[in-house]
Design an enzyme around this catalytic site. Structure first.
Site: not given
Ligand code: AHR
Length: 497
Positions: A291, A172
């Site tokens: 995720e 991320e």
């Protein structure tokens, strides 16, 4: 309501890559300490691994587990977690505000993977560190011998390389909460160089470029296009992350989130293919949805700053969460041609299907079951059925089909499985399933989860929400009639007889 599903062998989306049933263990909360690793626990083996957890992980049949983060990896020195445990430093983990004791590290995780019948998907730190430390880790983990890092692994007691095949290039990196967050251009350059050096160290590995941290990220779309444009030739997959919640208690909208998920997947595929076209490349970049889950129940739960492995993100999942998880899995299978990896985040205690008490018991959360069903039975090729059913409008979406369904066809074993969610809270569905060219196929198992209140949950002494078997549905000249309960998860298994 009446609904119709038509299925044929030609409705093939693509081969299902088993890595679509992956999961995730981060050094976060009680995922590692008190989750997979608890040396003083009654069920711990000689390595300190909880065998009650390993047994449940095996039931889930998880082929890969992403490790060690997550946000944690962006400040992690992998060297802290190898070698004699008594020499390992304790570090402040700035991602989660806790203290990482490093009792458990790379080699312990690799050993755990072997025992849990799974493989590691390793993430490298591209936040506070870079290409050099990443390629050193590849050498430590995968190189046989005769180099400093490989020989260090051997000196640590691990003679054979672990051969980790799949590597995430950071985590991320677009998020402002990320240690070492970057612009898309900065990240594209960093990822390209890291991937290049890692692949020069071991030519057999595959790498995953970080996509946006969610579809809601302000730079979504542009981030993928810019970083892919830079790193395209060296990387193999781009990542997607998405969590959903129902904080406003709006169940119809919550269950309709898969429409948004569908759009998210589709647009990332479009961006990948746009860069492919721009480059006149022969290479196709596939998707790693590394995720995903429901996550909101534990928001704002207090914890003690800098404590070791405090409970964090311990969502207790209810019945409607299980339905959304089932529907998300159906959505992934609908894109089996492009989604090759997906990781349910996470595996134990931290937003997870398996929940333990440190020093105590264990239970299966509601979301355990749809994942277990799809992971075990959703093998072979994905078949996208033609579904005709009533639709509903809700606060956030219009034209939401009440019935969400996908099928998997295992040609070798001549088995076909239909997964189906009924999103109507009130109406059952008489499903008329036309089996086209599946002549000779007959149902042999029909499993459902239904009859629960949307807020029903499981606990240590209360494994209340669970699947049950139904009477087999009626077959009539190639047509199957199935009665699907309102607000339910369903698995219909057929085989050739
Ligand atoms: O899975 C929990 C966290 O969610 C991960 O650390 C991060 O990557 C994401 O924001």
């Amino acid at each position: 309501m009446k609904a119709k599903i038509t299925l044929a062998k030609e409705f093939k989306v693509g081969e299902i890559d088993k890595r679509i049933y992956g999961s995730f263990i981060e050094h976060l909360g009680r995922a590692v300490y008190g989750g997979i690793y608890e040396p003083d626990h009654a069920t711990a083996d000689e390595d300190g691994f909880r065998t009650d957890v390993i047994d449940m992980v095996k039931e889930l049949n998880v082929p890969i587990v992403r490790y060690p983060g997550g946000n944690f990896v962006s400040g992690y020195n992998w060297e802290d977690g190898v070698g004699a445990v008594e020499n390992r430093p304790k570090r402040l983990d700035l991602a989660w505000g806790t203290t990482e004791p490093n009792y458990f590290g790379t080699n312990e995780f690799m050993k755990w993977c072997k025992k849990a019948n799974t493989e590691c998907m390793m993430a490298v730190n591209l936040g506070t560190r870079g290409a050099e430390e990443a390629r050193n880790l590849v050498e430590y983990v995968n190189h046989k011998d005769g180099s400093a890092w490989a020989d260090l692994r051997k000196a640590h007691g691990y003679d054979e390389p672990w051969n980790v095949k799949l590597w995430c290039l950071g985590n991320e990196m677009d998020g402002r909460w990320q240690m070492g967050a970057k612009t898309a251009t900065e990240y594209g350059r960093t990822a390209l160089e890291a991937s290049k050096l890692m692949k020069w160290t071991d030519g057999s590995i595959e790498t995953v470029l970080c996509g946006s941290s969610s579809r809601n990220s302000p730079t979504f779309g542009e981030w993928e296009a810019t970083s892919l444009d830079i790193a395209y030739d060296s990387i193999d997959y781009v990542s997607l992350h998405q969590y959903y919640g129902n904080p406003d208690d709006d169940t119809p909208s919550f269950l309709a989130r898969t429409l948004e998920l569908e759009e998210f997947i589709y647009t990332v595929i479009c961006v990948c293919d746009y860069i492919k076209a721009k480059k006149r490349s022969k290479k196709t970049i596939n998707l790693s949805f590394d995720e995903w889950n429901v996550w909101y129940h534990s928001d704002n739960a207090p914890y003690e700053r800098w404590s070791m492995a405090p409970p964090r993100l311990e969502d207790i999942y209810n019945f409607e969460d299980a339905l959304l998880v089932g529907s998300m899995l159906i959505t992934f299978l609908r894109h089996a041609d492009r989604i090759k990896i997906a990781c349910l985040a996470q595996l134990v205690n931290v937003i997870a299907p398996i929940f333990t008490k440190t020093g105590g018991g264990i239970f299966k959360q509601t979301i355990f079951y749809p994942f277990e069903h799809v992971s075990n039975f959703g093998r072979g090729v994905a078949l996208n059925p033609i579904i005709s059913c009533p639709k509903y409008d809700c606060k956030e979406f219009t034209d939401v089909p009440y019935i969400d369904s996908i099928a998997s066809y295992d040609e070798e074993n001549e088995e076909m499985t239909i997964f189906c969610v009924n999103k109507s809270m009130d109406d059952d569905a008489i499903l008329d399933i036309n089996l086209m060219d599946f002549s000779g196929y007959k149902p042999f198992e029909f499993i459902s989860m239904d009859g629960y209140d949307k807020n029903d949950v499981n606990g240590f002494d209360n494994p209340f929400v669970k699947p049950h078997k139904n009477e087999l549905p009626v077959m009539d000249s190639g047509n199957l009639t199935v009665n699907i309960k309102p607000f339910s998860w369903n698995v219909i298994r057929l085989r050739k007889s």
